[in-house]
Structures are given as C-alpha cells and as structure tokens.
Design a protein around this motif. Structure first.
Motif, PDB file in Angstrom:
ATOM      1  N   GLY A  64       0.665  -1.186  -0.154  1.00 42.56           N
ATOM      2  CA  GLY A  64       0.028   0.213   0.052  1.00 42.56           C
ATOM      3  C   GLY A  64       0.793   1.347  -0.082  1.00 42.56           C
ATOM      4  N   LEU A  65       0.229   2.402  -0.062  1.00 39.87           N
ATOM      5  CA  LEU A  65       0.992   3.837  -0.012  1.00 39.87           C
ATOM      6  C   LEU A  65       1.255   4.103   1.540  1.00 39.87           C
ATOM      7  N   PRO A  66       2.665   4.719   1.700  1.00 42.79           N
ATOM      8  CA  PRO A  66       2.785   5.253   2.886  1.00 42.79           C
ATOM      9  C   PRO A  66       2.006   6.245   3.314  1.00 42.79           C
ATOM     10  N   ARG A  67       1.939   6.380   4.504  1.00 41.39           N
ATOM     11  CA  ARG A  67       1.038   7.403   5.284  1.00 41.39           C
ATOM     12  C   ARG A  67       1.420   8.926   4.749  1.00 41.39           C
ATOM     13  N   ARG A  68       2.713   9.252   4.561  1.00 48.15           N
ATOM     14  CA  ARG A  68       3.068  10.754   4.182  1.00 48.15           C
ATOM     15  C   ARG A  68       2.565  11.047   2.651  1.00 48.15           C
TER      16      ARG A  68
ATOM     17  N   ALA B  38      -1.074  14.132  -0.431  1.00 48.44           N
ATOM     18  CA  ALA B  38      -2.320  14.074  -1.507  1.00 48.44           C
ATOM     19  C   ALA B  38      -3.364  14.830  -0.930  1.00 48.44           C
ATOM     20  N   PHE B  39      -3.550  15.063   0.428  1.00 51.02           N
ATOM     21  CA  PHE B  39      -4.509  15.998   1.053  1.00 51.02           C
ATOM     22  C   PHE B  39      -4.239  17.323   0.756  1.00 51.02           C
ATOM     23  N   ILE B  40      -2.728  17.727   1.065  1.00 55.36           N
ATOM     24  CA  ILE B  40      -2.351  19.011   1.024  1.00 55.36           C
ATOM     25  C   ILE B  40      -2.656  19.482  -0.192  1.00 55.36           C
ATOM     26  N   VAL B  41      -2.398  18.596  -1.604  1.00 57.33           N
ATOM     27  CA  VAL B  41      -2.220  19.196  -3.036  1.00 57.33           C
ATOM     28  C   VAL B  41      -3.944  19.248  -3.095  1.00 57.33           C
TER      29      VAL B  41
END
Length: 322
Positions: free
Chosen positions: A103-107, A112-115
């Motif tokens: 899976g994708l790492p947490r960072r 993605a949330f910031i962008v």
C-alpha cells in the motif's frame, strides 16, 4: 461348649490374614502446569502429585501412573500448540508487513490531502475573483470651480523672466461602489490640470474606503503656485475692462455719427484634466484582490466670466477602464 483351636488351624489363619506392614512416607513428583504460556519459560508453575513408594503403594497405584502419563502427554500437546500458535502469529505479522509495503505510505496520503486542499482553495478563490471582477466601480465627474486664476510677471528658478500663473480650483466627482459582497480601498494618481501642455495645477484624492453598494461625493483641491508659462499665458490674461461710454450732450452737433462696437469677449481657454482612480477590493483577505483602474480625461473651456462659478463637466469627461 468351648471349641479349642488346634495348632494347625492357628497356623492357617495366620497364613491367610495379610501381614500389616508399617506405613512409609510418600514422596512427590513435580510436573509443569498446563496453564503456563510460552513467554513465561523462566517462571514455570508445578503441580505436586503424590506417589507412594513401590513397597507401600496402595492398590490404585496403577491409576496414578496413568495420570502421570496423561500429564506428560498434555504437556507435549501444549508445547506443540504454543509452537503452532507462534508460527501462525509470525506468518500473520509477515503478511501484514507485506500489505503495508504494497500500500501507499502515510506521508503520501498527507501530501495528497495538501495538494487536493490547495487545488480546491485555488478553485474557490478563482470563482470569487471571477464573480467580483465584473462589478466595477462607477465614477462621474460633476464640475470644477475656479476660485482663483491670476497671471503676473515673474521669474522662473533659472532667473528667466516670464509670465507666472497662480490658481486654485475645486473638483467634484461621485464615486459609486457596485460590489455586492465586497468593499474597496480607493486612491488616485496625481490629478493634473494642464494648459498648452504645461501643468498649471495638481491635486490628489485622499485614500478612503467605500463599502459595498454605496457611493460618496469626492472633493479634490487642485492648486498651482507661480507656475512659469514661457510666453503661452497671453490668452490667460484677463481682457481690459471696456472703456466707459460718454454721456450724450443736450447740444446737437453736426457731422457724421460714429458707432463704436463693444470689445469682443475673449475666447474660452482650453484646459485638460487628467488622472487615474485606483480601486482595490479585498474579497478573501489579501489572497483575492481584484483591482479596478479608471483613467479619466476631462476637457475644460475656461472663461474669466465663469470665475468662482461651477463649470459642468458631466458631458466633457471620458472614463476608460484600464
């Protein structure tokens, strides 16, 4: 009658009755508890099982030995189960680690949330800017009044003799903010009043704030003090007063009658008023700041007879959006 036992009967009775041996002390065998866990290897609890010596064991000694064998068997099963559970748990941890690596790492989620938030905020700001830009302020120049306009001889800064003009005028205009959800901060460039390409007076609009869907009358003082004209001020010199008309005498004189025309009024003096009004709205703080620039040019026909009177400029001004 008394029956006397013979020696043979006594001997047989003694042989048939079991001989009671003295009771001997018992000893205990300690076995590991089935409730012990794999992680508690250093602190093993024990159950004590009494076992009699072979010489003094009761008739149920066989059952004690079978119980001992069952305890050993259950011990072996418990250790086998613990090993199996440890292997399953280790495999589960390895599987979870593989899933985290796949899976994708947490960072990445944070990035993605910031962008996404930045794009959404930029889109919202763009909507506000697009909604505010068409709501431009409206400016209408009403009039100008010359309280003073005087031309006299003088010298410029270099000592050259020339005509000097001193003037004082008041400019009136109406500023209207058409914005429905924002106010504006208003300033202006210097307001230049020029004659024959020479700036004879100047002024500026004091900074002010205009709330949404409101208007105000703006008054600006245009002042010029001893501005050199360099030979172009002849038209600004007021004409001499007309000569007095002599009174008619009662005696009639013979001769031709001479008719004297009154002096022609001086031609209007063309002047030009030029300035820019700057308006800035803070729709979303300093992030969304639509700007509105209005360039205003007014043509003025000055006449000395209109000194201290309002000169209407409503139809003589051009307002251009920059």
């Amino acid at each position: 009658m008394m029956h006397t036992k013979t020696d043979s009967e006594v001997t047989s009775l003694a042989a048939s009755s079991p001989t009671r041996s003295p009771r001997r002390p018992a000893y205990f065998v300690q076995s590991p508890s089935r409730d012990s866990h794999d992680g508690e290897k250093t602190a093993t609890s024990f159950h004590s099982t009494p076992v009699l010596s072979p010489m003094g064991s009761p008739p149920h000694s066989h059952s004690s030995s079978s119980r001992f064998s069952k305890i050993n068997g259950s011990k072996r099963k418990t250790h086998a189960g613990d090993k199996k559970f440890a292997m399953i748990e280790e495999e589960g941890l390895l599987y979870d680690g593989d899933r985290e690596e796949e899976g994708l790492p947490r960072r990445c989620y944070v990035l993605a949330f910031i962008v996404g938030f930045s794009l959404l905020f930029a889109f919202f700001s763009l909507i506000l800017y697009a909604a505010a830009k068409p709501q431009k302020p409206k400016i209408s120049v009403k009039s100008i009044t010359f309280e003073q306009l005087k031309v006299q001889a003088g010298q410029d800064a270099g000592g050259i003799g020339t005509d000097m003009i001193t003037m004082n005028a008041t400019l009136r205009m109406v500023y209207r903010n058409t914005g429905t959800f924002f106010g504006v901060h208003v300033t202006s460039s210097p307001i230049d009043l020029s004659f024959s390409q020479i700036t004879v007076g100047s002024g500026t609009i004091k900074k002010f704030y205009q709330s949404r869907k409101s208007q105000r009358t703006v008054i600006v003082n245009v002042i010029g003090d001893k501005t050199p004209l360099y030979g172009s001020g002849s038209t600004l010199v007021p004409p001499p007063p007309p000569a007095p008309i002599p009174l008619k005498s009662s005696k009639k004189k013979k001769g031709p009658i001479v008719i004297v025309d009154p002096p022609a009024p001086p031609a209007p003096v063309p002047m030009r008023l030029n300035f820019t009004v700057r308006s800035r709205a803070y729709v979303l703080g300093k992030l969304v700041q639509p700007k509105f620039y209005k360039r205003i040019v007014c043509l003025i026909n000055f006449e000395h007879k209109k000194l201290s009177k309002h000169i209407l400029l409503t139809n003589n001004c051009t307002v251009t959006t920059i």
